[in-house]
Motif scaffolding. Structure first.
Motif, PDB file in Angstrom:
ATOM      1  N   ALA A 110      18.389 -11.419 -34.493  1.00  0.00           N
ATOM      2  CA  ALA A 110      18.854 -10.085 -33.710  1.00  0.00           C
ATOM      3  C   ALA A 110      17.767  -9.294 -33.089  1.00  0.00           C
ATOM      4  O   ALA A 110      16.697  -9.629 -33.597  1.00  0.00           O
ATOM      5  N   ASP A 171      21.728  -5.954 -35.299  1.00  0.00           N
ATOM      6  CA  ASP A 171      22.701  -7.023 -35.104  1.00  0.00           C
ATOM      7  C   ASP A 171      24.147  -6.072 -34.985  1.00  0.00           C
ATOM      8  O   ASP A 171      23.836  -4.630 -35.221  1.00  0.00           O
ATOM      9  N   GLN A 277      25.642  -9.362 -26.443  1.00  0.00           N
ATOM     10  CA  GLN A 277      25.981  -8.583 -27.378  1.00  0.00           C
ATOM     11  C   GLN A 277      26.831  -7.297 -26.637  1.00  0.00           C
ATOM     12  O   GLN A 277      26.971  -6.932 -25.545  1.00  0.00           O
TER      13      GLN A 277
END
Length: 284
Positions: A110, A171, A277
């Motif tokens: 992440a 994350d 993301q």
């Protein structure tokens, strides 16, 4: 002389410091580390003075060997598996790399950018007062390649006051606080910026984080905005309607409307957002 020899640079490795302020009038932006907090923390772990140059590593894969003596390092930013020689060591901690040993960074699970600081700083020649690489202006040390040798500066006289810190979480959804305007009236529905969910585009870089999502339509089609000064964290809407968040190497001026500005405290978080993301904005 102590050096770090680049065995493998990974996708992108750049020397960075706090940048070169004061040159915007001649078209040169500040640049500097994209995640300033992570960069500064790496130096703090080694008791380096503020502004000591480090290496910004994008998506891991960085591999260097210590030459000419032992080197103390600290790796922060996007957490990676870290190896010195055959042993696994902790990121976010001061670690000694013995002469001849190699420091290897894995790929972060992440986050996007990791920072490799060395006690004494990376002592490459400065350009316009900074050792930062500006990818837009092509100023500063070139991106690192196999065989490059990075001189290590003299260690500071002070000693670290902390030897390890908690590893952050990068994350999940990215949430950014944003101030409205100054050109939010140039789109039909500026509230769409905070209402809609955006996805970080793979076309993002240090210049700007490009977003994918419902296009923001102009309030007056065809209207042209004169170029204005640009700012780190500005959310600009180009003709395609999908916003761009300016990052460290943004241009000094821009001609597309800025509908909001990410607060400075959250720009580092934007610099760690990975392609694919999910991202949300919130007015403040």
């Amino acid at each position: 002389m102590r050096e770090l020899e680049v065995v493998r640079p990974g996708p992108l490795a750049l020397v960075q410091d706090l940048g070169r302020p004061g040159w915007s009038a001649v078209g040169v932006g500040r640049s500097g580390a994209a995640d300033r907090g992570a960069y500064q923390l790496a130096n703090r772990l080694l008791a380096n003075p503020e502004g000591a140059a480090a290496v910004e590593v994008t998506l891991g894969g960085f591999d260097v060997a210590a030459r000419g003596g032992d080197v103390w390092v600290a790796v922060t930013g996007a957490p990676v598996e870290l190896r010195v020689g055959r042993r696994v060591v902790d990121p976010y901690a001061a670690v000694c790399v013995r002469e001849g040993e190699r420091l290897r960074l894995g790929v972060p699970k992440a986050g996007l950018r990791s920072y490799v600081a060395v006690r004494g700083g990376v002592d490459v020649p400065p350009v316009l007062g900074s050792r930062s690489r500006d990818v837009l202006a092509a100023i500063g040390p070139a991106p690192l390649v196999v065989g490059d040798r990075l001189p290590v500066g003299r260690p500071p006289r002070t000693y670290p006051q902390v030897d390890a810190v908690p590893v952050p979480v990068h994350d999940g959804d990215v949430a950014l606080r944003v101030v409205r305007g100054p050109r939010d009236d140039w789109v039909r529905d500026a509230d769409g910026l905070v209402r809609d969910r955006w996805t970080v585009s793979p076309h993002s870089d240090r210049v700007g984080m490009r977003l994918e999502g419902p296009p923001m339509r102009p309030a007056v089609p065809g209207r042209q905005l004169p170029s204005e000064g640009a700012y780190r964290g500005a959310v600009q809407v180009p003709p395609g309607g999908e916003p761009v968040v300016f990052l460290a190497d943004h241009p000094v001026t821009g001609g597309y409307p800025v509908v909001g500005v990410v607060v400075d405290a959250d720009v580092d978080r934007a610099a760690q957002a990975r392609p694919g993301q999910s991202l949300r904005f919130r007015w403040i």
